[in-house]
Design a protein around this motif. Structure first.
Motif, PDB file in Angstrom:
ATOM      1  N   SER A 138       0.826  -1.206   0.000  1.00 51.43           N
ATOM      2  CA  SER A 138       0.000   0.000   0.000  1.00 51.43           C
ATOM      3  C   SER A 138       0.862   1.258   0.000  1.00 51.43           C
ATOM      4  O   SER A 138       0.545   2.240  -0.687  1.00 51.43           O
ATOM      5  N   PHE A 139       1.951   1.230   0.761  1.00 50.12           N
ATOM      6  CA  PHE A 139       2.849   2.389   0.795  1.00 50.12           C
ATOM      7  C   PHE A 139       3.479   2.618  -0.574  1.00 50.12           C
ATOM      8  O   PHE A 139       3.528   3.754  -1.069  1.00 50.12           O
ATOM      9  N   LEU A 140       3.944   1.536  -1.212  1.00 50.02           N
ATOM     10  CA  LEU A 140       4.527   1.658  -2.545  1.00 50.02           C
ATOM     11  C   LEU A 140       3.488   2.160  -3.549  1.00 50.02           C
ATOM     12  O   LEU A 140       3.799   2.977  -4.433  1.00 50.02           O
ATOM     13  N   ASP A 141       2.251   1.673  -3.414  1.00 50.11           N
ATOM     14  CA  ASP A 141       1.190   2.111  -4.315  1.00 50.11           C
ATOM     15  C   ASP A 141       0.901   3.596  -4.130  1.00 50.11           C
ATOM     16  O   ASP A 141       0.663   4.323  -5.105  1.00 50.11           O
ATOM     17  N   ALA A 142       0.917   4.056  -2.893  1.00 48.65           N
ATOM     18  CA  ALA A 142       0.671   5.470  -2.637  1.00 48.65           C
ATOM     19  C   ALA A 142       1.762   6.336  -3.261  1.00 48.65           C
ATOM     20  O   ALA A 142       1.484   7.375  -3.876  1.00 48.65           O
ATOM     21  N   ILE A 143       3.014   5.892  -3.129  1.00 44.76           N
ATOM     22  CA  ILE A 143       4.128   6.656  -3.694  1.00 44.76           C
ATOM     23  C   ILE A 143       4.039   6.705  -5.215  1.00 44.76           C
ATOM     24  O   ILE A 143       4.164   7.770  -5.837  1.00 44.76           O
ATOM     25  N   THR A 144       3.804   5.532  -5.840  1.00 44.26           N
ATOM     26  CA  THR A 144       3.751   5.512  -7.308  1.00 44.26           C
ATOM     27  C   THR A 144       2.559   6.305  -7.830  1.00 44.26           C
ATOM     28  O   THR A 144       2.649   6.973  -8.868  1.00 44.26           O
ATOM     29  N   THR A 145       1.449   6.286  -7.105  1.00 43.44           N
ATOM     30  CA  THR A 145       0.272   7.045  -7.524  1.00 43.44           C
ATOM     31  C   THR A 145       0.544   8.544  -7.517  1.00 43.44           C
ATOM     32  O   THR A 145       0.247   9.258  -8.492  1.00 43.44           O
ATOM     33  N   LEU A 146       1.128   9.037  -6.434  1.00 44.78           N
ATOM     34  CA  LEU A 146       1.375  10.467  -6.317  1.00 44.78           C
ATOM     35  C   LEU A 146       2.432  10.935  -7.321  1.00 44.78           C
ATOM     36  O   LEU A 146       2.289  11.997  -7.942  1.00 44.78           O
ATOM     37  N   LEU A 147       3.486  10.139  -7.509  1.00 45.61           N
ATOM     38  CA  LEU A 147       4.507  10.509  -8.487  1.00 45.61           C
ATOM     39  C   LEU A 147       3.919  10.562  -9.898  1.00 45.61           C
ATOM     40  O   LEU A 147       4.205  11.494 -10.671  1.00 45.61           O
ATOM     41  N   PHE A 148       3.110   9.561 -10.223  1.00 45.34           N
ATOM     42  CA  PHE A 148       2.531   9.526 -11.563  1.00 45.34           C
ATOM     43  C   PHE A 148       1.601  10.712 -11.799  1.00 45.34           C
ATOM     44  O   PHE A 148       1.605  11.312 -12.887  1.00 45.34           O
ATOM     45  N   LEU A 149       0.819  11.063 -10.787  1.00 44.07           N
ATOM     46  CA  LEU A 149      -0.120  12.165 -10.965  1.00 44.07           C
ATOM     47  C   LEU A 149       0.604  13.499 -11.093  1.00 44.07           C
ATOM     48  O   LEU A 149       0.158  14.387 -11.836  1.00 44.07           O
ATOM     49  N   VAL A 150       1.730  13.658 -10.376  1.00 40.23           N
ATOM     50  CA  VAL A 150       2.535  14.872 -10.552  1.00 40.23           C
ATOM     51  C   VAL A 150       2.982  14.987 -12.006  1.00 40.23           C
ATOM     52  O   VAL A 150       2.896  16.060 -12.622  1.00 40.23           O
ATOM     53  N   ALA A 151       3.440  13.861 -12.566  1.00 42.70           N
ATOM     54  CA  ALA A 151       3.851  13.860 -13.971  1.00 42.70           C
ATOM     55  C   ALA A 151       2.668  14.086 -14.902  1.00 42.70           C
ATOM     56  O   ALA A 151       2.770  14.831 -15.891  1.00 42.70           O
ATOM     57  N   LEU A 152       1.546  13.462 -14.583  1.00 43.08           N
ATOM     58  CA  LEU A 152       0.360  13.554 -15.438  1.00 43.08           C
ATOM     59  C   LEU A 152      -0.140  14.989 -15.562  1.00 43.08           C
ATOM     60  O   LEU A 152      -0.614  15.399 -16.630  1.00 43.08           O
ATOM     61  N   PRO A 205       1.264  15.321 -21.589  1.00 43.64           N
ATOM     62  CA  PRO A 205       0.089  14.758 -22.282  1.00 43.64           C
ATOM     63  C   PRO A 205      -0.205  13.374 -21.712  1.00 43.64           C
ATOM     64  O   PRO A 205       0.722  12.630 -21.348  1.00 43.64           O
ATOM     65  N   ILE A 206      -1.464  13.005 -21.635  1.00 44.53           N
ATOM     66  CA  ILE A 206      -1.825  11.737 -21.013  1.00 44.53           C
ATOM     67  C   ILE A 206      -1.215  10.550 -21.753  1.00 44.53           C
ATOM     68  O   ILE A 206      -0.812   9.557 -21.139  1.00 44.53           O
ATOM     69  N   SER A 207      -1.073  10.653 -23.083  1.00 44.49           N
ATOM     70  CA  SER A 207      -0.488   9.548 -23.839  1.00 44.49           C
ATOM     71  C   SER A 207       0.999   9.393 -23.529  1.00 44.49           C
ATOM     72  O   SER A 207       1.516   8.273 -23.459  1.00 44.49           O
ATOM     73  N   THR A 208       1.703  10.511 -23.306  1.00 48.62           N
ATOM     74  CA  THR A 208       3.123  10.452 -22.976  1.00 48.62           C
ATOM     75  C   THR A 208       3.332   9.852 -21.594  1.00 48.62           C
ATOM     76  O   THR A 208       4.170   8.964 -21.401  1.00 48.62           O
ATOM     77  N   ALA A 209       2.576  10.339 -20.605  1.00 48.37           N
ATOM     78  CA  ALA A 209       2.703   9.816 -19.245  1.00 48.37           C
ATOM     79  C   ALA A 209       2.361   8.333 -19.197  1.00 48.37           C
ATOM     80  O   ALA A 209       3.047   7.540 -18.537  1.00 48.37           O
ATOM     81  N   THR A 210       1.314   7.939 -19.900  1.00 37.64           N
ATOM     82  CA  THR A 210       0.902   6.540 -19.910  1.00 37.64           C
ATOM     83  C   THR A 210       1.929   5.672 -20.620  1.00 37.64           C
ATOM     84  O   THR A 210       2.180   4.532 -20.233  1.00 37.64           O
ATOM     85  N   ASN A 268      10.801  15.671 -20.526  1.00 42.66           N
ATOM     86  CA  ASN A 268      11.429  16.636 -19.646  1.00 42.66           C
ATOM     87  C   ASN A 268      11.540  16.067 -18.240  1.00 42.66           C
ATOM     88  O   ASN A 268      11.456  14.848 -18.051  1.00 42.66           O
ATOM     89  N   LEU A 269      11.728  16.917 -17.251  1.00 49.72           N
ATOM     90  CA  LEU A 269      11.876  16.469 -15.872  1.00 49.72           C
ATOM     91  C   LEU A 269      10.680  15.647 -15.419  1.00 49.72           C
ATOM     92  O   LEU A 269      10.826  14.656 -14.695  1.00 49.72           O
ATOM     93  N   TYR A 270       9.498  16.027 -15.847  1.00 47.20           N
ATOM     94  CA  TYR A 270       8.301  15.303 -15.432  1.00 47.20           C
ATOM     95  C   TYR A 270       8.233  13.919 -16.069  1.00 47.20           C
ATOM     96  O   TYR A 270       7.608  13.008 -15.524  1.00 47.20           O
ATOM     97  N   ALA A 271       8.890  13.753 -17.215  1.00 47.31           N
ATOM     98  CA  ALA A 271       8.991  12.416 -17.798  1.00 47.31           C
ATOM     99  C   ALA A 271       9.842  11.519 -16.905  1.00 47.31           C
ATOM    100  O   ALA A 271       9.557  10.329 -16.739  1.00 47.31           O
ATOM    101  N   LEU A 272      10.880  12.085 -16.308  1.00 46.09           N
ATOM    102  CA  LEU A 272      11.711  11.321 -15.376  1.00 46.09           C
ATOM    103  C   LEU A 272      10.927  10.968 -14.112  1.00 46.09           C
ATOM    104  O   LEU A 272      11.082   9.886 -13.545  1.00 46.09           O
ATOM    105  N   VAL A 273      10.075  11.890 -13.665  1.00 44.09           N
ATOM    106  CA  VAL A 273       9.216  11.606 -12.508  1.00 44.09           C
ATOM    107  C   VAL A 273       8.275  10.449 -12.838  1.00 44.09           C
ATOM    108  O   VAL A 273       8.057   9.555 -12.008  1.00 44.09           O
ATOM    109  N   ALA A 274       7.737  10.445 -14.055  1.00 44.35           N
ATOM    110  CA  ALA A 274       6.853   9.362 -14.479  1.00 44.35           C
ATOM    111  C   ALA A 274       7.602   8.031 -14.500  1.00 44.35           C
ATOM    112  O   ALA A 274       7.061   6.991 -14.124  1.00 44.35           O
TER     113      ALA A 274
END
Length: 309
Positions: free
Chosen positions: A91-105, A109-114, A163-169
């Motif tokens: 659950s902790f790992l899921d919370a971290i990956t969720t928040l990081l992905f949403l920052v990038a999102l 563009p949604i297609s790039t992040a996905t 860019n930087l947000y791609a690295l976050v993703a």
């Protein structure tokens, strides 16, 4: 009673594993569809709401919905399982990956992040071989490598969207891969809906804590309705992703995360008018083709008759 012939038992085992893989694949594709619906709503709503506040509200709604489902299923007594070590770690790992992905999102563009998120099958295949000890066939290595090439065609580094947000993703994707391996450590007796409750609750608490620094603003009725729809979508996706990664072989099921690319392309076009270029479409084709090829190879391998002594 006579014991079953070893070849019969082996055939039954292969059939059961093949069925588990099929169900896992269906669950994965369904989860990807609901995740993209959630991501689309959240990205759209994020244009008028602070990110942490948005995720905290959506998380609270999702947690309440999941708890109501647990009550309806008569599994209230099993909620205590959320305190088990591997449930908490996942659950902790899921919370971290969720928040990081949403920052990038919020910044891509949604297609790039996905697409970046779709590199997880390669990472999961590597982890499945090294950590979980799964036997990974050459065809799986080839398919995940082809899938990764497809991701690069979609992202097109240097084309202005990396860019930087791609690295976050990508960091989010690395955490996601570890999360899916950890999911296999969760005791089989713990219902998937209870694991889902733990995940949703931790995401909500973490987002709520971050929102204290980001600040809150008034939320319109329209935004609340949108977040309610996102909560339903993310709740269904959580249940499906947990169920799919707890059955079958991760190295077979994981490539079907690529189906998110098709969903994201459609969502990007319908909501923001994004149209992938020719290279991106080639990348989508490689991603989808690699996933389908993996399933066919594994199905043939598992349904083939055992060699004669």
């Amino acid at each position: 009673m006579l014991a079953a012939h070893p070849s019969v038992s082996a055939a039954a085992g292969r059939a059961a594993r093949a069925r588990a893989n099929r169900l896992g694949v269906l669950g994965m594709v369904g989860a990807m569809g609901f995740f993209v619906v959630n991501d689309t709503i959240v990205k759209f709503a994020g244009e008028s709401l602070p990110g942490a506040q948005l995720i905290a509200i959506r998380g609270a709604m999702a947690t309440a919905l999941i708890f109501a489902v647990i009550v309806a299923m008569g599994k209230v007594r099993e909620i205590g399982a959320v305190t088990q070590r591997w449930v908490l770690v996942r659950s902790f790992l899921d919370a971290i990956t969720t928040l990081l992905f949403l920052v990038a999102l919020f910044h891509l563009p949604i297609s790039t992040a996905t697409s970046i998120n779709a590199t997880s099958p390669l990472l999961i295949t590597l982890l499945a071989a090294v950590v979980a000890g799964e036997r990974v066939r050459g065809a799986l290595w080839a398919a995940t490598a082809i899938g990764f090439a497809g991701v690069l065609l979609v992202i097109q580094p240097g084309a202005g969207g990396f860019n930087l947000y791609a690295l976050v993703a990508f960091l989010s994707t690395m955490v996601l891969a570890v999360r899916d391996i950890v999911t296999r450590r969760v005791d089989a007796s713990v219902p998937s809906i209870v694991v889902t409750l733990s995940t949703s609750l931790l995401v909500t608490l973490l987002a709520g804590a971050l929102s204290l620094f980001e600040g809150w603003i008034a939320v319109s009725t329209r935004s609340l309705v949108m977040l309610g729809a996102a909560a339903v979508s993310i709740s269904v996706a959580y249940v499906l992703i947990v169920a799919s990664t707890r059955r079958g072989d991760l190295s077979v099921i994981a490539p079907f995360r690529y189906s998110a690319l098709a969903f994201a392309a459609v969502a990007g076009f319908l909501v923001w008018g994004d149209v992938p270029n020719a290279l991106a479409w080639c990348g989508f084709a490689l991603l989808v083709g690699a996933g389908v090829y993996v399933l066919r190879v594994e199905q043939r391998a598992r349904t083939a008759p055992p060699p004669m002594d």
